[in-house]
Scaffold this motif. Structure first.
Motif, PDB file in Angstrom:
ATOM      1  N   ALA A   1       0.803  -1.259  -0.119  1.00 42.59           N
ATOM      2  CA  ALA A   1       0.176  -0.093  -0.143  1.00 42.59           C
ATOM      3  C   ALA A   1       0.977   1.245  -0.182  1.00 42.59           C
ATOM      4  N   SER A   2       2.015   1.322   0.837  1.00 39.12           N
ATOM      5  CA  SER A   2       2.746   2.369   1.012  1.00 39.12           C
ATOM      6  C   SER A   2       3.546   2.809  -0.506  1.00 39.12           C
ATOM      7  N   ARG A   3       3.344   1.760  -1.512  1.00 38.68           N
ATOM      8  CA  ARG A   3       4.020   1.962  -2.876  1.00 38.68           C
ATOM      9  C   ARG A   3       3.006   2.123  -3.785  1.00 38.68           C
ATOM     10  N   ALA A   4       1.777   2.803  -3.515  1.00 42.35           N
ATOM     11  CA  ALA A   4       0.590   3.305  -4.134  1.00 42.35           C
ATOM     12  C   ALA A   4       0.063   2.147  -5.031  1.00 42.35           C
ATOM     13  N   LYS A   5       0.255   0.800  -4.374  1.00 43.09           N
ATOM     14  CA  LYS A   5      -0.784  -0.215  -4.764  1.00 43.09           C
ATOM     15  C   LYS A   5      -2.072   0.099  -4.734  1.00 43.09           C
ATOM     16  N   HIS A   6      -2.473   0.359  -3.731  1.00 42.45           N
ATOM     17  CA  HIS A   6      -4.001   0.949  -3.263  1.00 42.45           C
ATOM     18  C   HIS A   6      -4.670   1.820  -4.247  1.00 42.45           C
TER      19      HIS A   6
ATOM     20  N   VAL B   1     -14.481 -23.826  -2.463  1.00 41.27           N
ATOM     21  CA  VAL B   1     -13.910 -22.978  -1.586  1.00 41.27           C
ATOM     22  C   VAL B   1     -14.765 -22.675  -0.256  1.00 41.27           C
ATOM     23  N   HIS B   2     -14.276 -23.212   0.823  1.00 43.85           N
ATOM     24  CA  HIS B   2     -14.832 -22.812   2.081  1.00 43.85           C
ATOM     25  C   HIS B   2     -15.246 -21.610   2.464  1.00 43.85           C
ATOM     26  N   ALA B   3     -14.134 -20.833   2.654  1.00 43.35           N
ATOM     27  CA  ALA B   3     -14.451 -19.121   2.935  1.00 43.35           C
ATOM     28  C   ALA B   3     -13.494 -18.502   2.020  1.00 43.35           C
ATOM     29  N   MET B   4     -13.917 -17.220   2.012  1.00 44.10           N
ATOM     30  CA  MET B   4     -13.146 -16.198   1.178  1.00 44.10           C
ATOM     31  C   MET B   4     -13.441 -14.973   1.551  1.00 44.10           C
ATOM     32  N   MET B   5     -12.459 -14.109   1.443  1.00 40.53           N
ATOM     33  CA  MET B   5     -12.669 -12.464   1.607  1.00 40.53           C
ATOM     34  C   MET B   5     -11.585 -11.973   1.159  1.00 40.53           C
ATOM     35  N   ASP B   6     -11.435 -10.612   0.752  1.00 46.10           N
ATOM     36  CA  ASP B   6     -10.554  -9.773   0.189  1.00 46.10           C
ATOM     37  C   ASP B   6     -10.002  -8.957   1.355  1.00 46.10           C
ATOM     38  N   LEU B   7      -8.563  -8.817   1.216  1.00 50.68           N
ATOM     39  CA  LEU B   7      -7.746  -8.242   2.159  1.00 50.68           C
ATOM     40  C   LEU B   7      -7.542  -6.747   1.993  1.00 50.68           C
ATOM     41  N   SER B   8      -8.358  -5.997   2.640  1.00 50.84           N
ATOM     42  CA  SER B   8      -8.628  -4.525   2.655  1.00 50.84           C
ATOM     43  C   SER B   8      -7.917  -3.819   3.612  1.00 50.84           C
ATOM     44  N   ASP B   9      -8.188  -4.460   5.078  1.00 45.66           N
ATOM     45  CA  ASP B   9      -7.840  -3.790   6.222  1.00 45.66           C
ATOM     46  C   ASP B   9      -6.495  -4.310   7.126  1.00 45.66           C
ATOM     47  N   GLY B  10      -5.914  -5.375   6.048  1.00 46.59           N
ATOM     48  CA  GLY B  10      -4.787  -5.888   6.553  1.00 46.59           C
ATOM     49  C   GLY B  10      -5.008  -7.120   7.051  1.00 46.59           C
ATOM     50  N   LEU B  11      -4.044  -8.473   6.644  1.00 41.76           N
ATOM     51  CA  LEU B  11      -4.190  -9.720   7.222  1.00 41.76           C
ATOM     52  C   LEU B  11      -4.192  -9.614   8.678  1.00 41.76           C
ATOM     53  N   GLY B  12      -3.574  -8.727   9.567  1.00 41.25           N
ATOM     54  CA  GLY B  12      -3.851  -8.869  10.859  1.00 41.25           C
ATOM     55  C   GLY B  12      -5.354  -8.792  11.307  1.00 41.25           C
TER      56      GLY B  12
ATOM     57  N   GLU C   1      -4.949  -2.519   2.797  1.00 45.42           N
ATOM     58  CA  GLU C   1      -5.200  -2.246   1.295  1.00 45.42           C
ATOM     59  C   GLU C   1      -4.497  -2.934   0.517  1.00 45.42           C
ATOM     60  N   ASP C   2      -4.390  -4.276   0.513  1.00 49.07           N
ATOM     61  CA  ASP C   2      -3.764  -5.080  -0.524  1.00 49.07           C
ATOM     62  C   ASP C   2      -4.820  -5.409  -1.473  1.00 49.07           C
TER      63      ASP C   2
ATOM     64  N   TYR D   1      -5.783  -2.211   9.826  1.00 50.61           N
ATOM     65  CA  TYR D   1      -6.417  -0.735   9.973  1.00 50.61           C
ATOM     66  C   TYR D   1      -7.895  -1.159  10.723  1.00 50.61           C
ATOM     67  N   VAL D   2      -8.167  -0.462  11.424  1.00 48.87           N
ATOM     68  CA  VAL D   2      -9.455  -0.512  12.110  1.00 48.87           C
ATOM     69  C   VAL D   2     -10.314   1.050  12.166  1.00 48.87           C
ATOM     70  N   HIS D   3     -11.359   1.022  11.349  1.00 49.96           N
ATOM     71  CA  HIS D   3     -11.795   2.590  11.363  1.00 49.96           C
ATOM     72  C   HIS D   3     -12.511   2.928  12.944  1.00 49.96           C
TER      73      HIS D   3
END
Length: 299
Positions: free
Chosen positions: A170-175, A194-205, A242-243, A292-294
């Protein structure tokens, strides 16, 4: 010319003729409501809204076409997580009356370019003035087949965890320039359970624990296997956010075939096994932290 001098009607008169529209839209932007043809064949309707706020998701110096691209692609990344196909979008723009009209036109240029990439019709929306920062909200409607949808909720004890692409960019403007993994998710659900899936928008953590909680399981992560963007560290991959890559869980019985077939189908996109779901929460490295948590981040 600024928006105060141009006015809403003249602004819309310049923007609306450029919006992409498919034949499935009898009435699009410019009327009280848009009219569209519903999904065929009893498919499930998919709805998603997302927003960008100046100072949170982009800076005032960010190129407006990049802001438009990101605004459209964020909800489309959620469509990828559901293995759904987007069809229609509504755009709401809230901006100061001192905003340059040229900035808005370039913003819509980015929105339209992103929409055309996935054959999305922009069918309407709203504009409003504000004394605060610029905000852009994009609502997307689409469909997914009843036997193809994915969610965060189906992960099972023992499932292997995979991520697409590389993390921490994200820091390299990938976002600002990412591509939603819609084609990849559609291929996955067509060829694998596929048993479960989501996109990584707020970070893997943050996002991996969300998937685990939704599936009512724990997880373990093999930190040494995390696919890092060049020049980034593990902490970036975990917490930067924001990956917009896919995180998904699949039976270990399918893992070898998945990796072999993936390399053949998507030779330019990395797929990495990063850990497992399990019945008891476990983490193999204390560096694993939240992303990231709003409402909980410092300004």
């Amino acid at each position: 010319m600024i928006l105060k001098a141009l006015g809403e009607d003249r602004l819309l008169g310049q923007l609306l003729p450029r919006l992409p529209l498919a034949k499935s839209v009898p009435v699009g932007a410019g009327d009280d409501c848009a009219l569209v043809k519903p999904p065929a064949g009893g498919n499930l309707l998919v709805l998603k809204t997302d927003c960008l706020v100046e100072g949170i998701h982009f800076l005032s110096r960010t190129a407006p076409q990049d802001v438009g691209w990101k605004a459209m692609m964020r909800p489309l990344s959620d469509f990828a997580a559901t293995s759904a196909l987007p069809q229609f979008a509504l755009i709401t723009l809230i901006a100061s009356k001192e905003t340059e009209a040229e900035w808005v036109k370039r913003l819509y240029g980015g929105l339209c370019r992103a929409a055309k990439r996935f054959k999305v019709s922009i069918v309407g929306g709203e504009t409003s003035s504000t004394r605060g920062p610029i905000a852009i909200s994009v609502s997307v409607v689409g469909f997914v087949e009843k036997d193809r949808w994915a969610s965060r909720r189906g992960g099972k004890d023992g499932d292997d965890l995979f991520v697409t692409g590389r993390l921490g960019g994200a820091s390299r403007a990938k976002h600002l320039r990412f591509m939603p993994r819609i084609a990849e998710s559609r291929w996955l659900t067509k060829n694998f359970p596929v048993h479960a899936m989501m996109d990584l928008s707020d970070g893997l953590g943050v996002d991996l624990p969300r998937l685990a909680r939704a599936s009512k399981v724990g997880f373990s992560v093999e930190m040494e296997n995390l696919p890092l963007t060049r020049g980034t560290k593990i902490d970036n991959a975990i917490s930067e956010g924001e990956d917009y890559e896919l995180l998904f869980a699949i039976s270990p019985r399918q893992s070898k075939r998945l990796q072999k077939d993936w390399r053949r189908k998507f030779p330019k996109l990395l797929l990495t096994r990063i850990g497992k779901l399990n019945s008891k929460f476990e983490i193999r490295n204390s560096k694993f932290s939240r992303g990231y948590v709003h409402f909980q981040q410092s300004s």
